[in-house]
Design a protein around this motif. Structure first.
Motif, short mmCIF file in Angstrom:
data_model
loop_
_atom_site.label_atom_id
_atom_site.label_comp_id
_atom_site.label_asym_id
_atom_site.label_seq_id
_atom_site.Cartn_x
_atom_site.Cartn_y
_atom_site.Cartn_z
N ASP A 85 -7.79 0.55 -3.87
CA ASP A 85 -7.61 0.77 -2.43
C ASP A 85 -6.19 1.20 -2.06
O ASP A 85 -5.88 1.39 -0.88
N ASN A 123 0.79 -1.22 0.00
CA ASN A 123 0.00 0.00 0.00
C ASN A 123 0.84 1.29 0.00
O ASN A 123 0.87 2.02 0.99
N LYS A 161 -5.88 6.37 -4.43
CA LYS A 161 -7.03 7.08 -3.86
C LYS A 161 -6.79 8.58 -3.78
O LYS A 161 -7.71 9.38 -3.99
N ASN A 162 -5.55 8.97 -3.50
CA ASN A 162 -5.22 10.38 -3.33
C ASN A 162 -4.52 10.99 -4.54
O ASN A 162 -4.10 12.15 -4.49
N ASP A 163 -4.40 10.18 -5.61
CA ASP A 163 -3.77 10.65 -6.86
C ASP A 163 -2.41 11.29 -6.58
O ASP A 163 -2.13 12.43 -6.99
N ARG A 164 -1.56 10.53 -5.93
CA ARG A 164 -0.22 11.05 -5.59
C ARG A 164 0.83 10.32 -6.41
O ARG A 164 1.24 9.19 -6.10
N ASP A 190 -3.40 3.72 -1.33
CA ASP A 190 -3.47 5.11 -0.89
C ASP A 190 -3.02 6.09 -1.98
O ASP A 190 -3.62 7.15 -2.16
N ALA A 191 -1.94 5.75 -2.68
CA ALA A 191 -1.43 6.65 -3.72
C ALA A 191 -2.45 6.86 -4.82
O ALA A 191 -2.57 7.96 -5.38
N GLU A 214 1.95 5.11 -0.42
CA GLU A 214 1.27 6.40 -0.32
C GLU A 214 1.59 7.30 -1.52
O GLU A 214 0.85 8.24 -1.81
N VAL A 215 2.71 7.01 -2.16
CA VAL A 215 3.13 7.76 -3.35
C VAL A 215 3.69 6.77 -4.36
O VAL A 215 4.35 5.80 -3.99
#
Length: 311
Positions: free
Chosen positions: A274, A245, A279-282, A276-277, A247-248
Motif C-alpha cells: 500500500d 507512505n 504501487k507506482n513503482d517509483r 505509494d512508491a 511517494e518515491v
C-alpha cells in the motif's frame, strides 16, 4: 644593528604566526603551520574531495573503499598512482606505518566514537585529523544537514592545503550550477514524500535529519519522510516507513546487495503493497558516492529531480 636584528626577528616571528592556518573541525580547532605532505583520506567521497582539489601530490594513500564499494573509471584515473592502505577502516598502525601527517575522515567514515583511530589517539604520532562536517552529529550537536556541509569541507581543505582559490572557484561553480538548475525546476505544489533505502531487510538503514540525502532531496523538491529522525545514517523501522507512505524511494547503491535487488525486495513484499512508491513503482537510484557529501552532490540533485519531476 642590534635594533635592526631585533626588528627582523620580530618580523619573522610575526610572519610565522600569520602563516598558521586554523580550521574548525567538529568541536575542535585544528592548526597547520604548513600544508600536509603525507595525507590519507578514508572512503570514496572524501577521497574525491581531495582529488577535485588536485591534492593527490600531497597524499600517500587512501583507505576504506574496496572493502565496500568499487571504483568507477573516473575515480581509478584520479588515484591510480596511490595505494589503498586498508580495504576498510584503517588501524592506527596502518596510518603510522605510512608516515602520515594528516587523516581526512569522519565519524562512521573511518573513525568510531571510542575506537582505536580518533583525533586523540593519532595526536601523539603528529597525525592531524580533519573530520567530515556531516559526521559531527555523532559527537555533539550540529545544525540540520545542508549543502553548506559539503561546501564547508571543501573550503576547509582548501585552507589546510593552501589552495583556497581553487576551493572557492569550485564552490562558486557548484552553487551557480545548482542555482541555475533549481530556478527552472517545475515542482509540485507540495514536496514529494521520499524515503531513503540504504540497506537492510529486517529493519531499514536510512538517512535521517543529519545525513546528506535529506539536503539533496529538499534541493530537488522533495521531503525526506525521516527528516524528524534525530540521526544521521541509522536504523529505523518498516512500520514507520509504511505509516509515512513515501511517494518515491531513493535507493543507495553499493555493497553486495544491488539496487535492483533492493527494489525487488520492496516491490515483492506484501507488507509494502500500500506504499505509494511501491504501487507506482517509483524508485530513484543514487550511487553511494552521490548520496554522501562530496563533489557529485550537484549531479545527485539533478538525478533526483529527474526521478521526482521528469526534469
Amino acid at each position: 644593528m642590534k635594533t635592526s636584528a631585533l626588528a627582523l626577528g620580530l618580523f619573522i616571528i610575526a610572519g610565522s604566526a600569520l602563516a598558521e592556518t586554523t580550521v574548525q573541525s567538529c568541536d575542535r580547532e585544528v592548526s597547520f603551520d604548513t600544508p600536509p605532505k603525507a595525507a590519507i583520506s578514508n572512503d570514496v567521497n572524501l577521497t574525491e574531495m581531495m582529488l577535485v582539489l588536485d591534492l593527490a601530490d600531497h597524499m600517500v594513500g587512501y583507505t576504506g573503499i574496496s572493502g565496500w564499494k568499487t571504483l568507477d573509471k573516473e575515480m581509478r584515473h584520479g588515484i591510480d598512482a596511490l595505494p589503498e592502505l586498508s580495504a576498510k577502516y584503517p588501524s592506527k598502525e596502518v596510518l603510522v606505518g605510512a608516515d602520515a601527517d594528516f587523516f581526512f575522515a569522519g565519524w562512521n567514515y573511518g573513525m568510531k566514537v571510542g575506537g582505536e583511530v580518533t583525533p586523540e589517539t593519532l595526536a601523539p604520532f603528529d597525525i592531524k585529523v580533519y573530520e567530515l562536517t556531516e559526521s559531527c552529529i555523532h559527537i555533539g550537536e550540529k545544525a540540520k544537514v545542508s549543502m553548506d556541509d559539503m561546501y564547508n569541507d571543501l573550503m576547509n581543505l582548501g585552507k589546510i592545503f593552501a589552495v583556497e582559490d581553487k576551493a572557492a572557484e569550485l564552490i562558486d561553480g557548484y552553487k551557480a550550477e545548482l542555482a541555475d538548475f533549481t530556478a527552472s525546476l517545475n515542482t509540485g505544489a507540495d514536496p514529494l514524500r521520499v524515503f531513503v533505502y540504504d540497506s537492510g531487510e529486517d529493519t531499514p538503514f536510512t538517512a535521517g535529519r543529519y545525513a546528506m540525502p535529506t539536503a539533496l532531496i529538499e534541493t530537488a523538491g522533495g521531503k525526506n519522510i525521516m527528516d524528524d529522525f534525530e540521526k544521521s545514517w541509522a536504523t529505523a523501522t518498516w512500520e514507520e516507513v509504511v505509516e509515512r507512505n513515501p511517494e518515491v524511494v531513493v535507493i543507495v547503491n553499493y555493497g553486495n546487495v544491488t539496487a535492483e535487488e533492493k527494489r525487488a525486495f520492496m516491490m515483492n513484499n506484501p507488507a509494502f503493497a500500500d506504499i505509494d512508491a511501491v504501487k507506482n513503482d517509483r524508485f530513484v537510484v543514487l550511487e553511494y558516492v552521490e548520496a554522501t557529501p562530496g563533489p557529485r552532490n550537484i549531479k545527485a540533485v539533478q538525478k533526483l529531480a529527474q526521478g521526482f519531476w521528469g526534469e
